[in-house]
Design a protein around this motif. Structure first.
Motif, short mmCIF file in Angstrom:
data_model
loop_
_atom_site.label_atom_id
_atom_site.label_comp_id
_atom_site.label_asym_id
_atom_site.label_seq_id
_atom_site.Cartn_x
_atom_site.Cartn_y
_atom_site.Cartn_z
N PRO A 1 -0.06 2.11 -8.03
CA PRO A 1 -1.05 2.69 -7.10
C PRO A 1 -2.01 3.69 -7.73
CG PRO A 1 1.11 2.60 -6.09
CD PRO A 1 1.31 2.21 -7.53
N PHE B 1 -3.76 -3.30 -3.80
CA PHE B 1 -3.86 -2.89 -2.40
C PHE B 1 -4.97 -3.64 -1.68
CE2 PHE B 1 -1.67 1.35 -3.22
CZ PHE B 1 -0.57 1.02 -2.45
N ARG C 1 0.77 4.16 1.93
CA ARG C 1 0.04 4.32 0.67
C ARG C 1 0.28 5.71 0.08
NH1 ARG C 1 -5.75 1.35 0.71
NH2 ARG C 1 -5.65 2.29 -1.37
N HIS D 1 1.94 6.51 -3.54
CA HIS D 1 1.19 7.28 -4.54
C HIS D 1 2.01 8.47 -5.05
CE1 HIS D 1 -2.46 5.06 -3.46
NE2 HIS D 1 -3.04 5.61 -4.52
#
Length: 203
Positions: free
Chosen positions: A138, A147, A163, A167
């Protein structure tokens, strides 16, 4: 024998005793006995000798010849880098991986050899980091591409919280890896001096 040919012969013969004839600048020759060590390289046993070669200046080339050789060298760097990453991921082996301190150390070594060697080393670092950036994590561009691809397939955005946690988890893993590699780099750099001190003290 060219340095690259000699290195390939050493790598192909781990734990092997051999005689090496050295020719000095004054024309005299000296024969020494040596035995290669063994370490894992790209998941396979490889011989090492524990010596470094002094890099000679790069001979000037014509413009088109330089372009051809530059493209060939870049392709070779890309293939070797992909192979190294494949081995790291597949074998879960980071024994040959260097961190930021090692990059700085090698950059300084390259700078001491001259501008041409330094630029060659920087080109290698650039290719390596460019390929690293494509890994689907990510915090890297490869992760962002992943993504966007997933969102295009499911036809809706991935929830922000998911997300965010991915991350954060990736950043923590990267910080731990960076700290580990930095400690490993420091130990690798200082180990020759420690061994020299031990030998002097007879330890």
């Amino acid at each position: 024998t060219h340095a690259q040919e000699f290195i390939q012969q050493i790598r192909a013969n781990p734990k092997t005793a051999f005689s090496l004839t050295l020719q000095r600048a004054d024309g005299t020759q000296q024969t020494v006995q040596a035995t290669t060590n063994e370490q894992e390289l790209h998941g396979k046993p490889a011989g090492t000798l524990g010596i470094m070669f002094d890099m000679s200046p790069i001979a000037p080339l014509s413009f088109f010849t330089a372009l051809q050789q530059g493209a060939a060298m870049t392709n070779s760097m890309i293939k070797n880098t992909f192979y190294a990453y494949k081995n790291i991921i597949g074998k879960k082996d980071i024994s040959q991986v260097g961190g930021p301190i090692m990059i700085i150390s090698e950059t300084m070594t390259g700078a001491s050899k001259g501008a041409k060697i330094l630029l060659l080393f920087l080109a290698f670092i650039s290719v390596t980091l460019a390929i690293l950036n494509l890994i689907p994590l990510p915090i890297l561009d490869g992760g962002q591409m992943l993504f966007y691809t997933l969102e295009a397939l499911i036809r809706r955005p991935i929830p922000f919280n998911i997300r965010w946690y991915i991350h954060i988890g990736t950043w923590i893993a990267f910080m731990i890896l960076t700290a580990y590699l930095s400690i490993k780099d420091i130990l690798r750099i200082v180990s020759p001096y420690v061994e020299s001190i031990k030998a002097t003290l007879g330890l």
